[in-house]
Design an enzyme around this catalytic site. Sequence first.
Site, short mmCIF file in Angstrom:
data_model
loop_
_atom_site.label_atom_id
_atom_site.label_comp_id
_atom_site.label_asym_id
_atom_site.label_seq_id
_atom_site.Cartn_x
_atom_site.Cartn_y
_atom_site.Cartn_z
N CYS A 71 5.72 36.29 23.58
CA CYS A 71 4.21 37.06 23.51
C CYS A 71 3.99 37.27 22.38
O CYS A 71 4.44 38.26 21.75
CB CYS A 71 4.25 37.61 24.64
SG CYS A 71 2.36 38.29 25.02
N GLY A 72 3.26 36.72 21.48
CA GLY A 72 2.83 36.97 19.92
C GLY A 72 2.01 38.34 20.05
O GLY A 72 2.35 38.91 19.18
N ASN A 73 0.88 38.29 20.79
CA ASN A 73 -0.08 39.49 20.78
C ASN A 73 0.82 40.61 21.40
O ASN A 73 0.54 41.81 20.94
CB ASN A 73 -1.21 39.29 21.50
CG ASN A 73 -2.13 38.25 20.79
OD1 ASN A 73 -2.63 38.56 19.72
ND2 ASN A 73 -2.47 37.15 21.60
N HIS A 163 3.85 24.69 24.62
CA HIS A 163 2.37 24.56 24.48
C HIS A 163 2.04 23.06 24.11
O HIS A 163 2.71 22.38 23.62
CB HIS A 163 2.08 25.45 23.23
CG HIS A 163 2.31 26.99 23.40
ND1 HIS A 163 1.16 27.79 23.44
CD2 HIS A 163 3.38 27.59 22.90
CE1 HIS A 163 1.79 29.07 23.52
NE2 HIS A 163 2.75 29.21 23.15
N GLU A 212 -3.51 30.02 29.58
CA GLU A 212 -2.25 30.36 29.40
C GLU A 212 -1.68 30.07 30.81
O GLU A 212 -2.17 30.55 31.92
CB GLU A 212 -1.98 31.97 29.18
CG GLU A 212 -2.34 32.22 27.69
CD GLU A 212 -1.57 33.49 27.45
OE1 GLU A 212 -0.83 34.21 28.19
OE2 GLU A 212 -2.21 34.25 26.42
N CYS A 221 -4.09 34.31 22.34
CA CYS A 221 -2.61 34.06 22.62
C CYS A 221 -1.76 33.59 20.93
O CYS A 221 -2.17 32.68 20.36
CB CYS A 221 -2.52 32.47 23.19
SG CYS A 221 -1.01 31.89 23.60
N GLY A 222 -1.09 34.69 20.76
CA GLY A 222 -0.25 34.59 19.54
C GLY A 222 0.61 33.42 19.45
O GLY A 222 0.60 32.56 18.50
N THR A 223 1.39 33.17 20.42
CA THR A 223 2.27 31.81 20.42
C THR A 223 1.53 30.87 20.25
O THR A 223 1.90 29.95 19.44
CB THR A 223 3.09 31.86 21.42
OG1 THR A 223 2.49 32.14 22.77
CG2 THR A 223 4.27 33.09 21.32
N GLY A 224 0.41 30.69 21.03
CA GLY A 224 -0.53 29.53 20.97
C GLY A 224 -1.22 29.36 19.66
O GLY A 224 -1.26 28.36 19.16
N1 LIG Z 1 1.56 32.85 28.98
C1 LIG Z 1 2.59 32.69 28.05
C2 LIG Z 1 3.22 34.04 27.68
C3 LIG Z 1 2.47 35.13 26.87
C4 LIG Z 1 1.78 34.44 25.80
C5 LIG Z 1 0.57 34.76 24.83
N2 LIG Z 1 0.04 35.92 25.79
C6 LIG Z 1 0.79 35.23 23.36
O1 LIG Z 1 0.18 36.31 22.90
O2 LIG Z 1 1.86 34.47 22.87
C7 LIG Z 1 4.00 31.85 28.87
O3 LIG Z 1 4.09 31.94 29.94
O4 LIG Z 1 4.72 31.27 28.00
#
Ligand SMILES: N[C@H](CCC[C@H](N)C(=O)O)C(=O)O
Length: 285
Positions: A71-73, A163, A212, A221-224
Amino acid sequence: MKFTKMHGIGNDYVYVNCFEETVSNPSAVAKFVSDRHFGIGSDGLILIKPSDVADCEMDMYNLDGSQGAMCGNGIRCVAKYAYDYGIVNKTNISVATKSGIKYLDLTLGDDGKVSLVKVNMGAPILTSRQIPVVSTKEQVIDEPLNVDGTTYHITAVSMGNPHAIVYMDDLKDLDIEKIGPKFENHIAFPDRINTEFVKVIDRHTLQMRVWERGSGETLACGTGACAVAVASTLNGLVDEDQPVTVKLLGGDLQILWNRQENLVYMTGPATTVFDGEIDVSFLEK
Ligand SMILES: N[C@H](CCC[C@H](N)C(=O)O)C(=O)O
């Protein structure tokens, strides 16, 4: 249970310091605290735990109780919490996650607390086990995907979590509540998927909305954002080895994919909203 409510540009979680608290049923607690009417209200739950291999560990749960791998954020807020609440007393720290150990650089504001965090998010994973899509430096093989009767061309990128990136001319009319779940639960994604809908503003700026996996539409979404910067580089839509500003509903993130290192760096704020206490004993196993 004591908690701290924090967010990374509006992607908000309930954080629990498990150096001091024990959460025996995190999936059920995540579902309860995330409810914006009967609970606290958040995109999920993040446990900050002791670690033998890093300064601390992040254990993350989506709003629906499913466990996320990264989770990036969230990790920026974990780092802020760790410094501000005295778990660490340095500004270069490591956080263990289910997607490996991440390394973070903390910037302090005038109040001596963490205001900005730069995260080494690691290398993007371009061969998706969910979709037979292989992205190489020369070419991105977009996977045509039939979703609800429409064929979309997606680029699959994993940042430790999966993603699917879809490019659109405009995001204003996107009916994300309708199409988001169709992607999330599509048969092509046995582990479900996070889906980013992207409009290219220029060769250094992208705008995105995200549905998400396990949380629905979030403000960020940080990873996004990292996956979108990687996909946009591979698709020749942004300049290689240059910082990209990703504009999300909740704010902006700066992403740099260093191709020589093959490492993605994400820089953004982390914010504490309030501390609180809530009874979750009725959920204990
Ligand atoms: N829903 C994502 C996890 C949270 C990612 C998102 N909140 C971020 O900031 O990267 C998953 O199940 O892979």
